[in-house]
Design a protein around this motif. Sequence first.
Motif, PDB file in Angstrom:
ATOM      1  N   HIS A 180      33.150  40.080  39.262  1.00 25.48           N
ATOM      2  CA  HIS A 180      34.600  40.258  39.270  1.00 25.48           C
ATOM      3  C   HIS A 180      35.358  39.179  40.035  1.00 25.48           C
ATOM      4  O   HIS A 180      36.586  39.204  40.078  1.00 25.48           O
ATOM      5  CB  HIS A 180      34.960  41.629  39.865  1.00 25.48           C
ATOM      6  N   PHE A 183      36.808  39.074  46.536  1.00 18.99           N
ATOM      7  CA  PHE A 183      37.658  40.164  47.003  1.00 18.99           C
ATOM      8  C   PHE A 183      38.964  39.569  47.541  1.00 18.99           C
ATOM      9  O   PHE A 183      38.962  38.534  48.205  1.00 18.99           O
ATOM     10  CB  PHE A 183      36.958  40.952  48.115  1.00 18.99           C
ATOM     11  N   SER A 185      41.439  41.912  48.909  1.00 18.83           N
ATOM     12  CA  SER A 185      41.973  42.880  49.878  1.00 18.83           C
ATOM     13  C   SER A 185      40.857  43.807  50.328  1.00 18.83           C
ATOM     14  O   SER A 185      39.835  43.967  49.648  1.00 18.83           O
ATOM     15  CB  SER A 185      43.107  43.706  49.264  1.00 18.83           C
ATOM     16  N   GLN A 188      40.007  46.718  47.987  1.00 13.84           N
ATOM     17  CA  GLN A 188      39.188  46.408  46.814  1.00 13.84           C
ATOM     18  C   GLN A 188      37.710  46.645  47.082  1.00 13.84           C
ATOM     19  O   GLN A 188      36.928  46.892  46.159  1.00 13.84           O
ATOM     20  CB  GLN A 188      39.425  44.952  46.383  1.00 13.84           C
ATOM     21  N   GLU A 191      35.797  49.633  45.653  1.00 19.26           N
ATOM     22  CA  GLU A 191      35.308  49.648  44.277  1.00 19.26           C
ATOM     23  C   GLU A 191      33.801  49.430  44.222  1.00 19.26           C
ATOM     24  O   GLU A 191      33.166  49.655  43.194  1.00 19.26           O
ATOM     25  CB  GLU A 191      36.019  48.574  43.458  1.00 19.26           C
TER      26      GLU A 191
END
Length: 210
Positions: A180, A183, A185, A188, A191
Motif C-alpha cells: 500500500h 504510512f 498517519s 493508518q 489497518e
Amino acid sequence: MEKIKEHLNGIIGIGIVFLLVISLSLFNYFKSEENIPITSQIPAHNEPVIKISDTPKQEEIDENKEVQDIMVDVQGSVKNPGVYKMRDGDRVMHAIQKAGGFQEQAELRSVNQAMKISDEMIVYVASKGEEYEVQREEGSNGSQTSGLININSADEALLQTLNGVGPAKAQSIITYREEHGPFTSIEQLMEVRGIGEKTIEQWKDKISFQ
C-alpha cells in the motif's frame, strides 16, 4: 753532382707520395670503423622485444570504477510515484526528478532535497496543509538521528523494539508498506492486523513517518 742531387729529389718525392697514400688509407680505415654497429646493442633476430605498457591514467581508473545501483520508493505529491533505480551517491532531489518532479500542491519543505539516498529508502513528499516531519539522515536499519523509529523504512529487527511487536507483526507492517505504500498517519497503522488503539497510543512518541 747534379745527377746525385736529382736522384735524391726523386727519392724524396716518391717518399712523400708513399706517405700520402698511407695516410689516406689509414683515414678511410678509421672512418669505416666508426660506422660499424655494436653488435651487443642490436637484439638478435629471434629475441623477443619486451614492451612496457603505459600506466593507466587516473581518469580511466575512475571511469571503470563500478557504481552500485540502489532502489528508492518515491511517493506523495510527485507527478509519477513509484520505485526508481538510482546510483549510490545520488540525493533526494535526483529521486524526485526521476519521479517527474513536484506536483503543484506539494509542500517543498516536507523533504530534505540535499540528503543522500540509500537502498530501499522511501521518499515521501507531503501536500500543502498535510502534517509532515522533515526526513533526516537514517541508519541502514531505519533509525533516525532524532531517536524515533521510521515506521516506513525500519527493518524487522528494529520494528521488534516497539512494544508488543514480534516477528509476525513486524513482517505484517513491512508487507503492508510493500502493498500500500508508506504510512502517512498513526491512525493508518490500525489497518495492519493486530494493531489497535492501545498499541498506537504506546507508539505515538516513538515513531515517525519520514
